[in-house]
Design a protein around this motif. Structure first.
Motif, PDB file in Angstrom:
ATOM      1  N   ALA A   1      -6.633  -3.858  -7.321  1.00 19.71           N
ATOM      2  CA  ALA A   1      -5.258  -3.134  -8.065  1.00 19.71           C
ATOM      3  C   ALA A   1      -5.318  -3.105  -9.412  1.00 19.71           C
ATOM      4  N   ILE A   2      -5.618  -4.307 -10.027  1.00 20.73           N
ATOM      5  CA  ILE A   2      -5.878  -4.497 -11.536  1.00 20.73           C
ATOM      6  C   ILE A   2      -6.731  -3.284 -11.963  1.00 20.73           C
ATOM      7  N   GLU A   3      -8.105  -3.294 -11.284  1.00 21.90           N
ATOM      8  CA  GLU A   3      -8.984  -2.147 -11.773  1.00 21.90           C
ATOM      9  C   GLU A   3      -8.385  -0.621 -11.624  1.00 21.90           C
ATOM     10  N   HIS A   4      -7.756  -0.659 -10.751  1.00 22.48           N
ATOM     11  CA  HIS A   4      -7.140   0.544 -10.390  1.00 22.48           C
ATOM     12  C   HIS A   4      -6.242   0.925 -11.711  1.00 22.48           C
TER      13      HIS A   4
ATOM     14  N   LYS B   1      -6.613  -0.071 -14.678  1.00 30.09           N
ATOM     15  CA  LYS B   1      -7.511   0.358 -15.715  1.00 30.09           C
ATOM     16  C   LYS B   1      -8.081   2.021 -15.679  1.00 30.09           C
ATOM     17  N   GLU B   2      -8.245   2.181 -14.410  1.00 32.05           N
ATOM     18  CA  GLU B   2      -9.115   3.314 -14.221  1.00 32.05           C
ATOM     19  C   GLU B   2      -7.997   4.542 -14.520  1.00 32.05           C
ATOM     20  N   LEU B   3      -6.893   4.445 -14.352  1.00 35.31           N
ATOM     21  CA  LEU B   3      -5.678   5.194 -14.384  1.00 35.31           C
ATOM     22  C   LEU B   3      -5.172   5.197 -15.895  1.00 35.31           C
ATOM     23  N   GLY B   4      -5.801   4.402 -16.663  1.00 38.93           N
ATOM     24  CA  GLY B   4      -5.686   4.340 -17.977  1.00 38.93           C
ATOM     25  C   GLY B   4      -4.030   3.750 -18.486  1.00 38.93           C
ATOM     26  N   GLN B   5      -3.714   2.777 -17.679  1.00 40.83           N
ATOM     27  CA  GLN B   5      -2.470   2.117 -17.848  1.00 40.83           C
ATOM     28  C   GLN B   5      -2.360   0.883 -18.410  1.00 40.83           C
ATOM     29  N   LEU B   6      -3.998   0.092 -18.495  1.00 41.55           N
ATOM     30  CA  LEU B   6      -3.975  -1.049 -19.311  1.00 41.55           C
ATOM     31  C   LEU B   6      -4.857  -0.792 -20.444  1.00 41.55           C
ATOM     32  N   ARG B   7      -4.894  -1.632 -21.046  1.00 43.02           N
ATOM     33  CA  ARG B   7      -5.700  -1.494 -22.492  1.00 43.02           C
ATOM     34  C   ARG B   7      -7.481  -1.849 -22.060  1.00 43.02           C
TER      35      ARG B   7
ATOM     36  N   LEU C   1       0.849  -1.332   0.117  1.00 44.49           N
ATOM     37  CA  LEU C   1       0.009  -0.206  -0.066  1.00 44.49           C
ATOM     38  C   LEU C   1       0.644   1.241   0.039  1.00 44.49           C
ATOM     39  N   ALA C   2       2.017   1.053   0.350  1.00 50.25           N
ATOM     40  CA  ALA C   2       3.098   2.305   0.364  1.00 50.25           C
ATOM     41  C   ALA C   2       3.394   2.692  -1.285  1.00 50.25           C
ATOM     42  N   ALA C   3       3.073   2.014  -1.992  1.00 50.73           N
ATOM     43  CA  ALA C   3       3.438   2.102  -3.494  1.00 50.73           C
ATOM     44  C   ALA C   3       2.269   2.896  -4.036  1.00 50.73           C
ATOM     45  N   PRO C   4       2.418   3.921  -5.220  1.00 47.43           N
ATOM     46  CA  PRO C   4       1.056   4.433  -5.613  1.00 47.43           C
ATOM     47  C   PRO C   4       0.271   3.449  -6.276  1.00 47.43           C
ATOM     48  N   ARG C   5      -1.057   3.892  -6.197  1.00 42.95           N
ATOM     49  CA  ARG C   5      -2.010   3.156  -7.209  1.00 42.95           C
ATOM     50  C   ARG C   5      -1.597   3.021  -8.543  1.00 42.95           C
ATOM     51  N   GLY C   6      -1.992   1.648  -9.080  1.00 42.76           N
ATOM     52  CA  GLY C   6      -1.942   1.661 -10.509  1.00 42.76           C
ATOM     53  C   GLY C   6      -0.696   0.408 -10.559  1.00 42.76           C
ATOM     54  N   VAL C   7      -0.046   0.540 -11.606  1.00 44.58           N
ATOM     55  CA  VAL C   7       0.759  -0.512 -11.783  1.00 44.58           C
ATOM     56  C   VAL C   7       2.048  -0.505 -10.823  1.00 44.58           C
TER      57      VAL C   7
ATOM     58  N   ALA D   1       4.076  -4.192  -6.658  1.00 51.21           N
ATOM     59  CA  ALA D   1       4.594  -4.502  -5.516  1.00 51.21           C
ATOM     60  C   ALA D   1       3.788  -5.589  -4.675  1.00 51.21           C
ATOM     61  N   LEU D   2       2.437  -5.848  -5.018  1.00 50.44           N
ATOM     62  CA  LEU D   2       1.788  -6.930  -4.535  1.00 50.44           C
ATOM     63  C   LEU D   2       2.405  -8.138  -5.035  1.00 50.44           C
TER      64      LEU D   2
END
Length: 227
Positions: A152-155, A157-163, A90-96, A101-102
């Motif tokens: 974490a995967i959905e985040h 997508k929400e940040l536009g990092q995944l297709r 959780l210390a890592a930023p949301r997204g990839v 980290a997970l």
């Protein structure tokens, strides 16, 4: 100066409660070690009493049945899993970065469990065809972890990092598959290089699922965890 009886009684009760909690924690620690080596079905009040150096009645006082003991071990295992894998990420930023980290934390724990055994995996084999509270506790713990990975995967997508077409369920399925394959290859077949292959597999999944711009800019880590 003597302690009044009205004050002494609560203090003694508090000390007794604390000692009982310490004893229960020590028993659970021994039970986790036993379950990692022999599986949840290998747990019994008698076997645990022998390992913990206690009487059967002493163990029974903390766990009234074998089923209660097994469920307590599952809950303790899950709590330790969260402390080692989930919360530090959780210390890592949301997204990839958090998703990576997970996975990295999951891999670190898995690399240890190649030798000691994973209760989630052995438990799935032992209780896969059964019904009951022990199986329910196992399923609940695993599904809680899967839900965290899916979020974490959905985040991402929400940040536009995944297709856009990436399915979080499919991506989670493939990532979990890497962990299962790693246990089989490294623990059962003892295939050299299994951990590095699992890390490469995660990197490949992430590269395939990332947006083209993100995939081009993404610097994939090559962290190596010694087997």
């Amino acid at each position: 100066m003597s302690t009044p009886h009205s004050t002494r009684a609560p203090l003694e009760a508090a000390r007794s409660l604390h000692k009982g909690q310490q004893t229960r924690a020590a028993i659970l620690d021994a039970a986790l070690g036993l379950a990692s080596q022999m599986g949840l079905e290998g747990l019994s009040i008698g076997a645990l009493a022998e390992v913990a150096g206690m009487s059967k009645s002493g163990v029974f006082a903390h766990f009234g049945s074998r089923e209660e003991l097994q469920i307590s071990v599952i809950r303790e295992y899950h709590q330790r899993f969260e402390q080692e894998v989930f919360y530090p990420a959780l210390a890592a930023p949301r997204g990839v970065p958090r998703l990576r980290a997970l996975f990295d934390n999951w891999m670190k724990r898995t690399s240890i469990e190649i030798d000691s055994g994973c209760i989630y995996i052995s438990g799935a084999i032992e209780f896969g065809d059964r019904t009951g509270l022990v199986r329910d506790a196992l399923v609940s713990s695993v599904m809680t972890w899967h839900a965290a990975m899916k979020r974490a995967i959905e985040h991402c997508k929400e940040l536009g990092q995944l297709r856009d077409e990436v399915s979080p369920e499919q991506m989670l399925f493939e990532i979990h598959g890497l962990i299962l394959a790693l246990h089989y290859e490294a623990r059962f077949l003892q295939t050299p290089g299994s951990i590095d292959r699992a890390i490469t597999g995660f990197n490949n999944i992430l590269a395939r699922c990332s947006q083209p711009a993100a995939a081009k800019a993404l610097t994939l880590s090559t962290q190596t965890i010694k087997e």
